[in-house]
Design a protein around this motif. Structure first.
Motif, PDB file in Angstrom:
ATOM      1  N   PRO A 130       9.701 -38.602  30.606  1.00 45.10           N
ATOM      2  CA  PRO A 130      10.077 -39.990  30.915  1.00 45.10           C
ATOM      3  C   PRO A 130       8.866 -40.884  31.171  1.00 45.10           C
ATOM      4  CG  PRO A 130      11.544 -38.486  32.069  1.00 45.10           C
ATOM      5  CD  PRO A 130      10.459 -37.647  31.454  1.00 45.10           C
ATOM      6  N   VAL A 131       7.794 -40.298  31.748  1.00 45.62           N
ATOM      7  CA  VAL A 131       6.558 -41.062  31.973  1.00 45.62           C
ATOM      8  C   VAL A 131       5.951 -41.478  30.639  1.00 45.62           C
ATOM      9  CG1 VAL A 131       4.196 -40.946  32.863  1.00 45.62           C
ATOM     10  CG2 VAL A 131       6.074 -39.940  34.171  1.00 45.62           C
ATOM     11  N   ILE A 132       5.835 -40.522  29.731  1.00 45.07           N
ATOM     12  CA  ILE A 132       5.262 -40.810  28.406  1.00 45.07           C
ATOM     13  C   ILE A 132       6.107 -41.861  27.692  1.00 45.07           C
ATOM     14  CG2 ILE A 132       4.744 -39.830  26.137  1.00 45.07           C
ATOM     15  CD1 ILE A 132       4.228 -37.138  27.604  1.00 45.07           C
ATOM     16  N   ALA A 133       7.430 -41.698  27.742  1.00 41.95           N
ATOM     17  CA  ALA A 133       8.331 -42.645  27.080  1.00 41.95           C
ATOM     18  C   ALA A 133       8.170 -44.050  27.645  1.00 41.95           C
ATOM     19  CB  ALA A 133       9.778 -42.183  27.240  1.00 41.95           C
ATOM     20  N   SER A 134       8.006 -44.136  28.965  1.00 44.67           N
ATOM     21  CA  SER A 134       7.861 -45.449  29.597  1.00 44.67           C
ATOM     22  C   SER A 134       6.595 -46.151  29.130  1.00 44.67           C
ATOM     23  CB  SER A 134       7.849 -45.300  31.119  1.00 44.67           C
ATOM     24  OG  SER A 134       9.080 -44.812  31.582  1.00 44.67           O
ATOM     25  N   PHE A 135       5.501 -45.406  29.020  1.00 45.54           N
ATOM     26  CA  PHE A 135       4.252 -46.038  28.590  1.00 45.54           C
ATOM     27  C   PHE A 135       4.276 -46.393  27.105  1.00 45.54           C
ATOM     28  CE2 PHE A 135       2.644 -44.481  32.637  1.00 45.54           C
ATOM     29  CZ  PHE A 135       1.890 -45.576  33.045  1.00 45.54           C
ATOM     30  N   LEU A 136       4.966 -45.585  26.304  1.00 46.25           N
ATOM     31  CA  LEU A 136       5.177 -45.979  24.903  1.00 46.25           C
ATOM     32  C   LEU A 136       5.925 -47.302  24.828  1.00 46.25           C
ATOM     33  CD1 LEU A 136       6.206 -42.601  23.172  1.00 46.25           C
ATOM     34  CD2 LEU A 136       4.125 -43.948  22.738  1.00 46.25           C
ATOM     35  N   ALA A 137       6.929 -47.442  25.699  1.00 47.41           N
ATOM     36  CA  ALA A 137       7.713 -48.683  25.729  1.00 47.41           C
ATOM     37  C   ALA A 137       6.851 -49.870  26.151  1.00 47.41           C
ATOM     38  CB  ALA A 137       8.901 -48.522  26.678  1.00 47.41           C
ATOM     39  N   VAL A 138       5.922 -49.648  27.078  1.00 47.91           N
ATOM     40  CA  VAL A 138       5.025 -50.731  27.520  1.00 47.91           C
ATOM     41  C   VAL A 138       4.175 -51.227  26.359  1.00 47.91           C
ATOM     42  CG1 VAL A 138       2.988 -51.258  28.927  1.00 47.91           C
ATOM     43  CG2 VAL A 138       4.908 -50.056  29.933  1.00 47.91           C
ATOM     44  N   PHE A 139       3.554 -50.290  25.650  1.00 47.88           N
ATOM     45  CA  PHE A 139       2.695 -50.690  24.531  1.00 47.88           C
ATOM     46  C   PHE A 139       3.502 -51.408  23.455  1.00 47.88           C
ATOM     47  CE2 PHE A 139       0.108 -46.886  26.010  1.00 47.88           C
ATOM     48  CZ  PHE A 139      -0.825 -47.678  26.654  1.00 47.88           C
ATOM     49  N   ALA A 140       4.694 -50.880  23.158  1.00 42.37           N
ATOM     50  CA  ALA A 140       5.545 -51.524  22.150  1.00 42.37           C
ATOM     51  C   ALA A 140       5.941 -52.929  22.598  1.00 42.37           C
ATOM     52  CB  ALA A 140       6.788 -50.674  21.903  1.00 42.37           C
ATOM     53  N   ASN A 141       6.250 -53.079  23.881  1.00 43.06           N
ATOM     54  CA  ASN A 141       6.660 -54.369  24.421  1.00 43.06           C
ATOM     55  C   ASN A 141       5.542 -55.403  24.305  1.00 43.06           C
ATOM     56  OD1 ASN A 141       8.558 -56.039  26.006  1.00 43.06           O
ATOM     57  ND2 ASN A 141       7.036 -55.883  27.625  1.00 43.06           N
ATOM     58  N   SER A 181      11.926 -52.026  22.890  1.00 43.03           N
ATOM     59  CA  SER A 181      11.167 -51.002  23.608  1.00 43.03           C
ATOM     60  C   SER A 181      12.094 -49.977  24.256  1.00 43.03           C
ATOM     61  CB  SER A 181      10.256 -51.647  24.652  1.00 43.03           C
ATOM     62  OG  SER A 181      10.990 -52.394  25.598  1.00 43.03           O
ATOM     63  N   MET A 182      13.277 -50.429  24.697  1.00 40.21           N
ATOM     64  CA  MET A 182      14.233 -49.482  25.266  1.00 40.21           C
ATOM     65  C   MET A 182      14.806 -48.572  24.179  1.00 40.21           C
ATOM     66  SD  MET A 182      15.344 -48.296  28.009  1.00 40.21           S
ATOM     67  CE  MET A 182      14.646 -49.532  29.090  1.00 40.21           C
ATOM     68  N   GLY A 183      14.993 -49.109  22.980  1.00 42.00           N
ATOM     69  CA  GLY A 183      15.437 -48.282  21.860  1.00 42.00           C
ATOM     70  C   GLY A 183      14.423 -47.209  21.522  1.00 42.00           C
ATOM     71  N   LEU A 184      13.144 -47.544  21.568  1.00 45.23           N
ATOM     72  CA  LEU A 184      12.084 -46.564  21.331  1.00 45.23           C
ATOM     73  C   LEU A 184      12.101 -45.490  22.417  1.00 45.23           C
ATOM     74  CD1 LEU A 184       9.509 -45.717  19.756  1.00 45.23           C
ATOM     75  CD2 LEU A 184       8.210 -47.221  21.288  1.00 45.23           C
ATOM     76  N   ASN A 185      12.291 -45.905  23.660  1.00 44.05           N
ATOM     77  CA  ASN A 185      12.395 -44.982  24.789  1.00 44.05           C
ATOM     78  C   ASN A 185      13.526 -43.981  24.568  1.00 44.05           C
ATOM     79  OD1 ASN A 185      12.404 -43.811  27.362  1.00 44.05           O
ATOM     80  ND2 ASN A 185      12.117 -45.747  28.414  1.00 44.05           N
ATOM     81  N   PHE A 186      14.672 -44.492  24.149  1.00 43.43           N
ATOM     82  CA  PHE A 186      15.856 -43.660  23.888  1.00 43.43           C
ATOM     83  C   PHE A 186      15.590 -42.631  22.789  1.00 43.43           C
ATOM     84  CE2 PHE A 186      19.420 -43.376  20.827  1.00 43.43           C
ATOM     85  CZ  PHE A 186      20.263 -42.532  21.555  1.00 43.43           C
ATOM     86  N   LEU A 187      14.987 -43.055  21.691  1.00 40.06           N
ATOM     87  CA  LEU A 187      14.728 -42.141  20.577  1.00 40.06           C
ATOM     88  C   LEU A 187      13.753 -41.039  20.977  1.00 40.06           C
ATOM     89  CD1 LEU A 187      14.443 -44.688  17.621  1.00 40.06           C
ATOM     90  CD2 LEU A 187      16.288 -43.040  18.022  1.00 40.06           C
ATOM     91  N   PHE A 188      12.727 -41.415  21.725  1.00 36.52           N
ATOM     92  CA  PHE A 188      11.727 -40.425  22.147  1.00 36.52           C
ATOM     93  C   PHE A 188      12.354 -39.394  23.090  1.00 36.52           C
ATOM     94  CE2 PHE A 188       8.565 -38.970  25.234  1.00 36.52           C
ATOM     95  CZ  PHE A 188       7.609 -38.420  24.386  1.00 36.52           C
ATOM     96  N   LEU A 189      13.063 -39.862  24.122  1.00 36.07           N
ATOM     97  CA  LEU A 189      13.661 -38.932  25.080  1.00 36.07           C
ATOM     98  C   LEU A 189      14.730 -38.062  24.434  1.00 36.07           C
ATOM     99  CD1 LEU A 189      14.009 -41.122  28.314  1.00 36.07           C
ATOM    100  CD2 LEU A 189      12.290 -39.397  27.795  1.00 36.07           C
ATOM    101  N   GLY A 190      15.506 -38.642  23.523  1.00 37.42           N
ATOM    102  CA  GLY A 190      16.536 -37.873  22.823  1.00 37.42           C
ATOM    103  C   GLY A 190      15.943 -36.739  22.007  1.00 37.42           C
ATOM    104  N   THR A 191      14.820 -37.019  21.321  1.00 36.30           N
ATOM    105  CA  THR A 191      14.146 -35.996  20.516  1.00 36.30           C
ATOM    106  C   THR A 191      13.611 -34.862  21.396  1.00 36.30           C
ATOM    107  OG1 THR A 191      13.500 -37.681  18.895  1.00 36.30           O
ATOM    108  CG2 THR A 191      12.296 -35.599  18.849  1.00 36.30           C
ATOM    109  N   VAL A 192      12.993 -35.242  22.516  1.00 37.94           N
ATOM    110  CA  VAL A 192      12.435 -34.231  23.427  1.00 37.94           C
ATOM    111  C   VAL A 192      13.546 -33.378  24.039  1.00 37.94           C
ATOM    112  CG1 VAL A 192      11.167 -33.875  25.577  1.00 37.94           C
ATOM    113  CG2 VAL A 192      10.379 -35.595  23.941  1.00 37.94           C
TER     114      VAL A 192
END
Length: 534
Positions: free
Chosen positions: A399-410, A433-444
Motif C-alpha cells: 500500500p505504501v508503494i501504491a500510494s507513492f505511485l499515485a502521488v507521482f501520477a497525480n 491516480s486512485m485507479g492506478l492504485n487499485f490496479l497495482f494493489l489488485g495485481t499484488v
C-alpha cells in the motif's frame, strides 16, 4: 455443502449483514453531512470564507488520516483482533488502555505544535491566499481552533476499532452523525451569534467542528462500557502489542503520507486557480463521499475484523473468498453510483446547494468537479477493501508503494493538464491516480493470495456493467421526460431527482436479479429476511 463452503458463505453473509448496519448508519451520517454542507453553501457560498475554512480544516484532518483514523484503525484492529482471539480478555483490555494513553499523549503534543505553527503551515499549504488581504490570517485562526479535533477524533477511531472487533458496528458508524449534528447545531448557532461581537461567522463553524468531534467520541462510550471495557490509565512503551501496532502503523503512515502529499499538491494547485475553486472541489468531493462512505467504508469496516480473524486462524482460503466476495459487493454498488453521479451531477448539485450565497455558476463548476471525481469512485471504494487484507497479512509495504505511485501520477497529470482543465484537472487526476492504485494493489494481492477466482470476479463485473449500462440509458430517458421538474422550483426538483434515482435503482436491481449475481442476492436476501421479521 462442504464445511469450508459453509464457512465462506457464513463470512460473506456476516459481512453483508454488518455492512448493511454500517451502511445505514453511514448513510445517516452522510445525509447530515450534506445538510452541513448546505448550511455552509447557504451562509458562505463558494469563496473567501469557505475557502479559508476548507484549508484550515484540511490541516488537522490531514494529520487525523496520517496518525489517527487511517493508519491507527487498521493496525489497531489487526492486533486487537489477534489478542481477542488468542490472548484472553484481560490482556486485550490492557492493550486498549495502553493504546488510548499513548495516542492521547502523542497527538496532544502534535496539536500544541500545530497551534503554534498554524500560520507558517497555512502559507505552505495555500501560499496564494496571501494575495488576498486577511485570508491567510483567517485561515490560521480557524486552524488553531480546529486542531484539537485531531485528538478526539483519533480516540473515537480507537474506540470504534474496539467495538467493531467485538461485533458492534451500528453505534460506531452512527457516531459520525453526532459529529455532523454538533457541527450543524453548535456551528450555526455560533455563526449567527459571533458577528454581533465583531467575530467572523465562519469562526462559529470552526467551534462547531470541535463540538461535533467531542460528540463523536462521547456517544460511543456507553456501548464500549457495555462490552466490558474499563479504562485503566497505564503507559507501557515496552508492551509488545503496542510495539506491534506502531510497527504496523509505520509503513502505513508513510503510505498515508503519500495520500496527504496528494492533498497538499491538490490544495496548492487549487488555491492558485480562480477564487472558489477550493470550495467547488470540496463540495463535489463531499458529494462523492456519500457513496464511498455508504459502500466502500461500510464494507471495509465490516470486512476488516473478518479478514483479521481469517489471518489470525491462518485460513488463507477463507481470506481469499471473503476478499473476492467483498470486492464484487462493492463493485455492485459503486459502479451504478458512478453512472448516476455522472448523469445527474447538475440536478443533484442544484437541488442540494443552490440556495442563498451559492449561485448557478457555482452549481455549474461544482457539477463538473463531481463528474471528474465520480470516475474514480469504484477504485476508491475497492482500495478500502484491499488495504485491510494487507494489514491482515502483516504486509503493509505494498500500500505504501501504491500510494507513492499515485502521488507521482497525480503530480504529472495535474502539471500537464491544469492550464487546460483548471480546477477540473485536480478532480480528474484524483480519479486516475486512485485507479492506478487499485490496479497495482489488485495485481499484488492476486499473487500474495496465490490467486483468487478472476473468472468469477470478471463474470460478476460483467453483469454489473450490463445492469449499469441499462440503468444509465433509463436515467437519460427519464431526465428528458422529467426536465420540467428537474429545472423547476425546489419541491419540483426534489420530486424529479428522487423519481429518477428511485426508478434507476429499481431498474438496476431488477436486471441484476435476473442476471443472478450471487453477492447481490446475498444482500437482498438479508434485507428480505429482516423485513419478514416485522
Amino acid at each position: 455443502m462442504s464445511k469450508k463452503a459453509a464457512t465462506a458463505g457464513s463470512s460473506t453473509g456476516k459481512i453483508a449483514r454488518s455492512a448493511g448496519a454500517v451502511g445505514a448508519a453511514v448513510m445517516c451520517s452522510r445525509v447530515l453531512g450534506l445538510v452541513r454542507e448546505q448550511v455552509f453553501a447557504g451562509l458562505f457560498g463558494a469563496g473567501y470564507a469557505y475557502d479559508a475554512f476548507v484549508v484550515a480544516f484540511r490541516i488537522p484532518n490531514l494529520l487525523r488520516d496520517l496518525f489517527g483514523e487511517g493508519a491507527l484503525s487498521a493496525a489497531f484492529v489487526t492486533v486487537f483482533s489477534d489478542y481477542d482471539t488468542n490472548k484472553g480478555t484481560e490482556m486485550t483490555w490492557q492493550l486498549a488502555s495502553n493504546v488510548l494513553v499513548f495516542i492521547s499523549i502523542l497527538l496532544s503534543t502534535i496539536t500544541l505544535l500545530g497551534i503554534l505553527l498554524a500560520e507558517p503551515v497555512v502559507n505552505l499549504l495555500a501560499p496564494d491566499f496571501s494575495a488576498i488581504a486577511g485570508k491567510t490570517e483567517l485561515t490560521a485562526l480557524l486552524t488553531r481552533i480546529m486542531f484539537p479535533f485531531l485528538i478526539v477524533v483519533a480516540l473515537a477511531a480507537v474506540v470504534m476499532g474496539m467495538l467493531n472487533t467485538k461485533g458492534k458496528f451500528f453505534i460506531p458508524a452512527l457516531s459520525s452523525s453526532f459529529f455532523n449534528l454538533g457541527s450543524i447545531i453548535g456551528g450555526t448557532s455560533l455563526a449567527l451569534l459571533l458577528p454581533k461581537f465583531d467575530i467572523p461567522a465562519i469562526v462559529g463553524m470552526a467551534w462547531g467542528t470541535l463540538i461535533g468531534g467531542l460528540l463523536q467520541l462521547s456517544v460511543q462510550l456507553p456501548t464500549l462500557w457495555k462490552t466490558g471495557f474499563r479504562f485503566k490509565p497505564r503507559l507501557n512503551l515496552r508492551d509488545p502489542g503496542l510495539r506491534r501496532i506502531l510497527w504496523l502503523m509505520l509503513p502505513a503512515t508513510v503510505g498515508l503520507s503519500a495520500t496527504q502529499i496528494n492533498i497538499f499538491v491538490n490544495t496548492n494547485f487549487a488555491s492558485g486557480c480562480a477564487e472558489g475553486s477550493v470550495s467547488w472541489l470540496n463540495y463535489a468531493f463531499r458529494m462523492v463521499q456519500l457513496p464511498i462512505g455508504v459502500f466502500g467504508v461500510a464494507f471495509s469496516v465490516a470486512a476488516m475484523p473478518v479478514l483479521a480473524r481469517h489471518a489470525a486462524e491462518k485460513d488463507l482460503k477463507g481470506l481469499r473468498t471473503t476478499f473476492a466476495s467483498s470486492l464484487v459487493m462493492v463493485f455492485s454498488l459503486t459502479i451504478p453510483a458512478t453512472v448516476g453521479l455522472i448523469l445527474l451531477s447538475r440536478p443533484i448539485i442544484r437541488l442540494i446547494f443552490e440556495h442563498g450565497a451559492f449561485t448557478p455558476a457555482d452549481t455549474q463548476q461544482t457539477a463538473q468537479a463531481l463528474t471528474c471525481y465520480a470516475y474514480g469512485l469504484f477504485a476508491y471504494s475497492a482500495v478500502k477493501i484491499m488495504v485491510p487484507v494487507f494489514y491482515a497479512l502483516n504486509d503493509t509495504k505494498y500500500p505504501v508503494i501504491a500510494s507513492f505511485l499515485a502521488v507521482f501520477a497525480n503530480i504529472i497529470f495535474i502539471t500537464l493538464t491544469i492550464d487546460i482543465l483548471t480546477f477540473r484537472s485536480i478532480a480528474l487526476s484524483t480519479s486516475c491516480s486512485m485507479g492506478l492504485n487499485f490496479l497495482f494493489l489488485g495485481t499484488v494481492l492476486y499473487r500474495k493470495l496465490t490467486g483468487f477466482s478472476l473468472a468469477c470476479l470478471g463474470q460478476g463485473v460483467l453483469k454489473i456493467l450490463l445492469a449499469s449500462t441499462a440503468m444509465g440509458l433509463g436515467v437519460i430517458g427519464l431526465q428528458y421526460i422529467l426536465e420540467p421538474l428537474l429545472s423547476g422550483e425546489i419541491p419540483l426538483q426534489l420530486a424529479g431527482v428522487f423519481t429518477v434515482i428511485a426508478c434507476a435503482a429499481l431498474l438496476y436491481g431488477l436486471i441484476l436479479h435476473l442476471l443472478k449475481l450471487p453477492e447481490f442476492d446475498e444482500v437482498t436476501g438479508k434485507i428480505r429476511r429482516r423485513f419478514r421479521r416485522y
